[in-house]
Design a protein around this motif. Structure first.
Motif, mmCIF file in Angstrom:
data_model
loop_
_atom_site.group_PDB
_atom_site.id
_atom_site.type_symbol
_atom_site.label_atom_id
_atom_site.label_comp_id
_atom_site.label_asym_id
_atom_site.label_seq_id
_atom_site.Cartn_x
_atom_site.Cartn_y
_atom_site.Cartn_z
ATOM 1 N N LEU A 128 37.889 15.450 -41.530
ATOM 2 C CA LEU A 128 38.658 16.070 -42.614
ATOM 3 C C LEU A 128 37.929 15.935 -43.949
ATOM 4 C CD1 LEU A 128 42.325 15.052 -41.742
ATOM 5 C CD2 LEU A 128 41.415 17.370 -41.887
ATOM 6 N N LEU A 137 43.907 19.508 -37.973
ATOM 7 C CA LEU A 137 45.229 18.910 -38.160
ATOM 8 C C LEU A 137 46.022 18.896 -36.852
ATOM 9 C CD1 LEU A 137 46.216 20.424 -41.636
ATOM 10 C CD2 LEU A 137 45.432 18.096 -41.134
ATOM 11 N N TYR A 180 50.687 16.590 -47.078
ATOM 12 C CA TYR A 180 49.628 15.849 -46.382
ATOM 13 C C TYR A 180 50.038 14.396 -46.152
ATOM 14 C CZ TYR A 180 44.890 14.091 -45.429
ATOM 15 O OH TYR A 180 43.786 13.500 -44.865
#
Length: 367
Positions: A77, A58, A215
């Protein structure tokens, strides 16, 4: 299958008792070899490493900024989220800690907070699957909304779109898996808002909200809308596809158990499951799910012990005359595709599948 159905009720109770004793003998051998001992070092390294890898990814995402290069981050991811989901699966099966409470909280953190999947929803569904794999009316994993894996489901009347999809499901199986990620998230959200018993509902609701809203906010803060939507499509699509190809070979294309048929625990778990042959790299890629037979017989067995247990359990099954299925990865996918294609085209005998030779074994069990 008619022969199987006609003898299901006539099966002697002492046959079930004998089957139970054979599993008890196997379980004793497994315990004596220490294959049920906890592997704290292995799991603590993963429990610490997985969040660190996710956080690092991230940070790289934020550092790269608004560019199409982020599609590589989306791929990374998808892999990371799937591997964390595998770890949550281990915790949910009590493979990590002795304490059920510790395992529950690890599952909540990994599943709800990091991946965005409801632990309560998954546990309810997965527990039923483990109790009766591939059994009509008992296993939710063979009651899918789009793909039909049983003749019973395929025969039901559906709308034009679903009917068309099922008639072509053999060809469309892998493309459909790209939508599995969205389905998993949607089912999780639906579960926490649905009435009914759900332990730690507010914990799950909080974790899922933080995960999903946080997110999305991060993605749209860093990326322009066009790139953000493509990024999410790639990440969710590959996450669903990865989850699907890891779980699909385990039972699809194995015999479907009639509602009235009773099998002892050993045969019920072994004959309806399939192992995938491979090296340690495959073990990592599939999160240990390639040892599906061992996992179904001993759900709390730590993942590192599955490879060690497999040869012993295979030998024991041969001694007991219980079919132990093991194939290569691509061969398993070919079996799944051929089987669901037959079902989608209206094949009535669900035992006439790529593993049709097992029909005789199941018939023998009921005589």
């Amino acid at each position: 299958m008619d022969g199987i159905r006609s003898t299901a009720h006539a099966r002697p109770r002492d046959a079930v008792s004998r089957g139970s004793s054979t599993f008890t003998e196997l379980a004793q051998q497994v315990r004596e070899r220490g294959l049920l001992r906890r592997r704290y070092g292995y799991y603590w390294s993963k429990l610490i490493g997985a969040p660190l890898v996710l956080a690092s990814c991230l940070l790289v995402f934020i550092w790269i900024g608004d560019t199409w290069w982020q599609l590589f981050t989306a791929v990374a991811l998808a892999i990371i989220f799937t591997q964390i989901a595998f770890l949550g699966h281990d915790a949910a099966h009590r493979q990590i800690f002795v304490s059920g409470r510790w395992n529950d909280w690890i599952s909540l953190i990994l599943g709800d907070l990091l991946v965005g999947m409801s632990y309560g929803w998954w546990r309810h569904k997965h527990t039923r699957h483990h109790a009766n794999p591939n059994k009509l009316g008992a296993d939710p994993d063979i009651e899918l909304p789009v793909i039909a894996v049983t003749a019973e489901t395929a025969a039901k009347h559906h709308g034009i779109l679903v009917s068309w999809l099922r008639a072509h499901q053999g060809v469309l199986f892998f493309p459909i898996l790209f939508f599995e990620g969205i389905s998993l998230h949607a089912s999780s959200v639906r579960r926490v808002f649905t009435r009914g018993r759900l332990e730690r509902r507010w914990v799950e609701l909080t974790f899922l909200t933080v995960r999903m809203v946080g997110y999305l906010v991060l993605v749209f803060l860093v990326l322009s809308p066009g790139i953000a939507f493509v990024f999410l499509g790639v990440q969710l699509g590959l996450f669903g596809f990865y989850m699907g190809v890891a779980f699909a070979p385990n039972h699809k294309g194995m015999p479907i158990v009639p509602r009235e048929l009773t099998l002892d625990f050993l045969r019920r778990q072994v004959m309806m499951s399939r192992n995938i042959r491979g090296n340690r790299a495959l073990d990592i890629a599939m999160g240990g799910l390639n040892y599906q037979i061992e996992h179904h017989l001993f759900p709390s067995m730590p993942r590192p012990h599955l490879r060690r247990a497999a040869p012993m359990i295979a030998a024991y099954c041969r001694e007991q005359g219980v079919p132990y299925t093991q194939v290569g990865l691509f061969a398993s996918y070919a079996i799944v595709i051929r089987y669901i294609n037959r079902v989608g085209l209206g094949e009535r005998d669900v035992f006439t599948c790529p593993l049709a030779d097992q029909r005789s074994h199941i018939g023998a069990l009921t005589t």
